[in-house]
Design an enzyme around this catalytic site. Structure first.
Site, PDB file in Angstrom:
ATOM      1  N   ASN A  39      10.881  -8.875   9.407  1.00 35.77           N
ATOM      2  CA  ASN A  39       9.468  -9.253   9.334  1.00 35.77           C
ATOM      3  C   ASN A  39       9.229 -10.364   8.304  1.00 35.77           C
ATOM      4  OD1 ASN A  39       6.810  -9.078  10.059  1.00 35.77           O
ATOM      5  ND2 ASN A  39       6.463  -7.016   9.220  1.00 35.77           N
ATOM      6  N   HIS A 124       1.304   6.824  12.923  1.00 40.68           N
ATOM      7  CA  HIS A 124       0.402   6.488  11.819  1.00 40.68           C
ATOM      8  C   HIS A 124      -1.045   6.813  12.178  1.00 40.68           C
ATOM      9  CE1 HIS A 124       3.274   3.143  10.153  1.00 40.68           C
ATOM     10  NE2 HIS A 124       3.905   4.272  10.413  1.00 40.68           N
ATOM     11  N   ARG A 149       1.457  10.163   9.720  1.00 36.10           N
ATOM     12  CA  ARG A 149       1.367   9.526   8.405  1.00 36.10           C
ATOM     13  C   ARG A 149      -0.081   9.158   8.148  1.00 36.10           C
ATOM     14  NH1 ARG A 149       3.519   3.631   6.311  1.00 36.10           N
ATOM     15  NH2 ARG A 149       1.514   3.028   7.159  1.00 36.10           N
ATOM     16  N   TYR A 161      -2.859  -1.107   1.420  1.00 34.24           N
ATOM     17  CA  TYR A 161      -1.684  -1.063   2.287  1.00 34.24           C
ATOM     18  C   TYR A 161      -1.877  -0.025   3.413  1.00 34.24           C
ATOM     19  CZ  TYR A 161       2.471   0.533   4.383  1.00 34.24           C
ATOM     20  OH  TYR A 161       3.355   0.923   5.361  1.00 34.24           O
ATOM     21  N   ASP A 213       2.761   7.227   2.549  1.00 37.58           N
ATOM     22  CA  ASP A 213       3.629   6.144   2.076  1.00 37.58           C
ATOM     23  C   ASP A 213       2.971   5.458   0.886  1.00 37.58           C
ATOM     24  OD1 ASP A 213       5.343   3.969   1.797  1.00 37.58           O
ATOM     25  OD2 ASP A 213       5.486   3.596   3.963  1.00 37.58           O
ATOM     26  N   HIS A 215       4.451   3.022  -0.718  1.00 41.07           N
ATOM     27  CA  HIS A 215       4.879   1.627  -0.562  1.00 41.07           C
ATOM     28  C   HIS A 215       5.307   0.963  -1.872  1.00 41.07           C
ATOM     29  CE1 HIS A 215       4.975  -1.871   2.297  1.00 41.07           C
ATOM     30  NE2 HIS A 215       5.272  -0.856   3.079  1.00 41.07           N
ATOM     31  N   GLU A 239       6.578   8.896   0.639  1.00 42.28           N
ATOM     32  CA  GLU A 239       7.562   7.826   0.839  1.00 42.28           C
ATOM     33  C   GLU A 239       7.448   6.728  -0.212  1.00 42.28           C
ATOM     34  OE1 GLU A 239       7.386   6.190   4.760  1.00 42.28           O
ATOM     35  OE2 GLU A 239       8.682   4.509   4.265  1.00 42.28           O
ATOM     36  N   GLU A 265      13.656   2.158   3.431  1.00 44.45           N
ATOM     37  CA  GLU A 265      13.461   1.222   4.541  1.00 44.45           C
ATOM     38  C   GLU A 265      13.878  -0.198   4.177  1.00 44.45           C
ATOM     39  OE1 GLU A 265       9.266   1.829   5.179  1.00 44.45           O
ATOM     40  OE2 GLU A 265       8.739  -0.002   4.117  1.00 44.45           O
ATOM     41  N   ARG A 286      15.481   6.635   4.767  1.00 46.84           N
ATOM     42  CA  ARG A 286      14.596   5.901   5.672  1.00 46.84           C
ATOM     43  C   ARG A 286      15.228   4.628   6.229  1.00 46.84           C
ATOM     44  NH1 ARG A 286      11.161   6.248   8.327  1.00 46.84           N
ATOM     45  NH2 ARG A 286       9.410   5.037   7.572  1.00 46.84           N
ATOM     46  N   HIS A 315      13.517   4.281   9.904  1.00 47.73           N
ATOM     47  CA  HIS A 315      12.327   3.428   9.913  1.00 47.73           C
ATOM     48  C   HIS A 315      12.032   3.009  11.359  1.00 47.73           C
ATOM     49  CE1 HIS A 315      10.549  -0.535   8.100  1.00 47.73           C
ATOM     50  NE2 HIS A 315       9.660   0.424   8.046  1.00 47.73           N
ATOM     51  N   ASP A 319       7.689  -3.635  13.593  1.00 48.96           N
ATOM     52  CA  ASP A 319       8.519  -4.811  13.311  1.00 48.96           C
ATOM     53  C   ASP A 319      10.019  -4.554  13.447  1.00 48.96           C
ATOM     54  OD1 ASP A 319       7.006  -3.874  10.588  1.00 48.96           O
ATOM     55  OD2 ASP A 319       9.107  -4.212  10.139  1.00 48.96           O
ATOM     56  N   GLU A 342      10.140   7.735  13.029  1.00 49.93           N
ATOM     57  CA  GLU A 342       8.855   7.035  12.991  1.00 49.93           C
ATOM     58  C   GLU A 342       8.646   6.302  14.312  1.00 49.93           C
ATOM     59  OE1 GLU A 342       8.681   3.911  10.079  1.00 49.93           O
ATOM     60  OE2 GLU A 342       6.494   3.932  10.026  1.00 49.93           O
ATOM     61  N   TRP A 405       4.160  -5.155  -2.999  1.00 51.00           N
ATOM     62  CA  TRP A 405       3.234  -4.924  -1.881  1.00 51.00           C
ATOM     63  C   TRP A 405       3.561  -3.617  -1.182  1.00 51.00           C
ATOM     64  CZ3 TRP A 405       4.249  -4.736   3.498  1.00 51.00           C
ATOM     65  CH2 TRP A 405       3.081  -4.503   4.267  1.00 51.00           C
TER      66      TRP A 405
HETATM   67  C1  CS2 Z   1       6.154   0.983   6.443  1.00 55.82           C
HETATM   68  C2  CS2 Z   1       6.387  -0.274   7.221  1.00 55.82           C
HETATM   69  O1  CS2 Z   1       6.662   2.123   8.413  1.00 55.82           O
HETATM   70  C3  CS2 Z   1       6.659   2.194   7.193  1.00 55.82           C
HETATM   71  O2  CS2 Z   1       7.019   3.164   6.575  1.00 55.82           O
HETATM   72  O3  CS2 Z   1       6.518   1.017   5.142  1.00 55.82           O
HETATM   73  O4  CS2 Z   1       5.324  -0.390   8.117  1.00 55.82           O
HETATM   74  C4  CS2 Z   1       6.528  -1.564   6.414  1.00 55.82           C
HETATM   75  O5  CS2 Z   1       5.341  -1.835   5.735  1.00 55.82           O
HETATM   76  C5  CS2 Z   1       6.853  -2.681   7.353  1.00 55.82           C
HETATM   77  O6  CS2 Z   1       8.008  -2.378   8.060  1.00 55.82           O
HETATM   78  C6  CS2 Z   1       7.036  -4.006   6.643  1.00 55.82           C
HETATM   79  O7  CS2 Z   1       7.500  -4.950   7.536  1.00 55.82           O
HETATM   80 MG    MG Z   2       7.427   2.846   4.614  1.00 56.26          MG
END
Ligand code: CS2
Ligand code: MG
Length: 405
Positions: A39, A124, A149, A161, A213, A215, A239, A265, A286, A315, A319, A342, A405
């Site tokens: 991504n 999600h 999630r 986020y 998450d 993040h 997460e 991830e 992950r 993961h 993306d 996921e 981020w």
């Molecule tokens: C996230 C992702 O799926 C998840 O757990 O953390 O959506 C992540 O933000 C993206 O893969 C970033 O490209």
């Molecule tokens: Mg994640």
């Protein structure tokens, strides 16, 4: 005479979001597909493959999956990193796909066969406030999900986020030549989240699995406080509490809270998981099957994790393409310590370009029984959606300094 690889081509397409695909063709006319999407850095992986990997694949024996992995990993001297490993991952997926087609078997059969009938998946739900989040959770339960999630807005912040303000589908990458800048305030998040998730738990009852998450945004101390505060919510996992570059600090989090932790991830090799697994600093791995270098290394990570009672939970955001999702579901059906997959879902056009044997039904995924990974790519349709620059956002604290981020 064994077959050889006669062509390796890279497709970049944007049917709703940018996706990079590797196509390997063999002398006996078989085609294998691999996902090379990273991504926001899509073209770097496309170039790595086109300029440095595709030319040396031609002439090799497609049956040599492990040797090709070692050749591309050890043979390059400059190893690891997301661009390199996403490229190697695409080759590995394509070669497993070909091996399945040669044998007339779905890849999960080549991995030892099924150990379960179908794999549990989570999706999600996002809402700017708790009422909107509960509506989103209810909608996902209607679709059969038993694990969701949950991400909410935070009062006082303009963007958070994982959440859209208008309630539309969440896609983190924003179109344009520069990343969107978001503002982040950890203190406001820590004040708000435990109460919001307690309300969600009270409304949905005890059985629905809830995940969250963070993040990568917390210090170890903040992570420990959040973990403790969320214990009554009974999360399936929390997460990415910290960036986890300094893995030692997670000991402090583990000593303070029993909330299950999931991390990984953004990791790209078994070695980044080694300490987290062998010191049992996490409960769930992950790794993304494509970003970690393919099915070959994901199986090694799963085997190491199994020894330490750590679970695999790949993961699966929008993306990583439907090819990577296919690979993850094949691994999931055949891996004892696989916990959950996921499944964020894709724009409709992505399903049209990448026709897949894997299916979603009733909160579960199944890889299907087509030979190989079970993917057919509509190349003519893919060609109608050229690459468009799109980047993940960056985040700044209230005083303007850049943060994770
Ligand atoms: C996230 C992702 O799926 C998840 O757990 O953390 O959506 C992540 O933000 C993206 O893969 C970033 O490209
Ligand atoms: Mg994640």
């Amino acid at each position: 005479m064994s077959a050889t690889i006669v062509a390796a081509d890279v497709l970049v397409t944007s049917p709703g979001r940018n996706l990079v695909t590797l196509k390997i063709t063999t002398s006996d006319g078989l085609v294998g597909w691999g996902d090379a999407t990273l991504n926001g850095r899509e073209l770097a992986v496309a170039s790595y493959l086109r300029d440095h990997v595709c030319p040396i694949l031609v002439g090799r024996d497609p049956a040599m999956v492990e040797d090709t992995w070692q050749y591309l990993y050890r043979g390059v001297y400059w190893r690891r990193g997301p661009v390199t490993m996403a490229a190697i991952g695409a080759v590995d997926l394509a070669l497993w796909d070909i091996k399945g087609k040669v044998c007339g078997q779905p890849v999960y059969q080549l991995l030892g066969g099924r150990v379960r009938d179908r794999i549990l998946s989570y999706t999600h739900a996002t809402g700017w406030d708790v009422a909107a989040l509960l509506d989103a959770v209810a909608a996902q339960r209607e679709r059969g999900f038993r694990a969701v999630r949950v991400q909410t807005g935070v009062p006082g912040l303009e963007s958070v986020y994982g959440v859209t303000k208008d309630g539309g589908a969440y896609e983190p990458a924003g179109r344009g030549v520069a990343p969107v800048e978001e503002t982040w305030d950890t203190a406001a998040y820590l004040r708000y989240l435990p109460g919001a998730l307690a309300e969600v738990r009270a409304a949905v009852g005890p059985e629905l699995e809830l995940l969250h998450d963070a993040h990568h945004r917390l210090t170890p101390n903040q992570a420990a406080r959040l973990g403790k505060a969320l214990e009554p919510v009974d999360l399936f996992w929390l997460e990415d509490v910290t960036p986890a570059e300094n893995q030692d600090v997670l000991r402090r989090v583990r000593e303070q809270t029993t909330v299950p932790l999931a991390i990984g991830e953004v990791f790209t090799s078994v070695w980044e998981f080694q300490q987290l697994i062998t010191e049992q600093l996490i409960d769930f791995v992950r790794a993304a099957v494509s970003h970690v270098g393919g099915i070959t290394p994901l199986r090694r990570i799963a085997a190491l994790a199994e020894v330490w009672q750590v679970w695999l939970a790949p993961h699966g955001p929008s993306d990583v393409s439907p090819i990577a999702l296919a690979a993850a579901t094949h691994v999931g059906l055949a891996t004892p310590n696989f916990a959950i997959q996921e499944y964020m879902g894709y724009p409709d056009r992505v399903h049209e370009v990448f026709r897949h044997a894997w299916t979603y039904a009733d909160g579960h995924l199944h890889p299907g029984d087509a030979p190989g990974l079970g993917i057919e790519v509509d190349e003519a349709l893919a060609a109608r959606f050229p690459y468009e620059p799109a980047y993940l956002p960056v985040a700044r604290r209230l005083d303007g300094t850049l943060t994770d981020w």
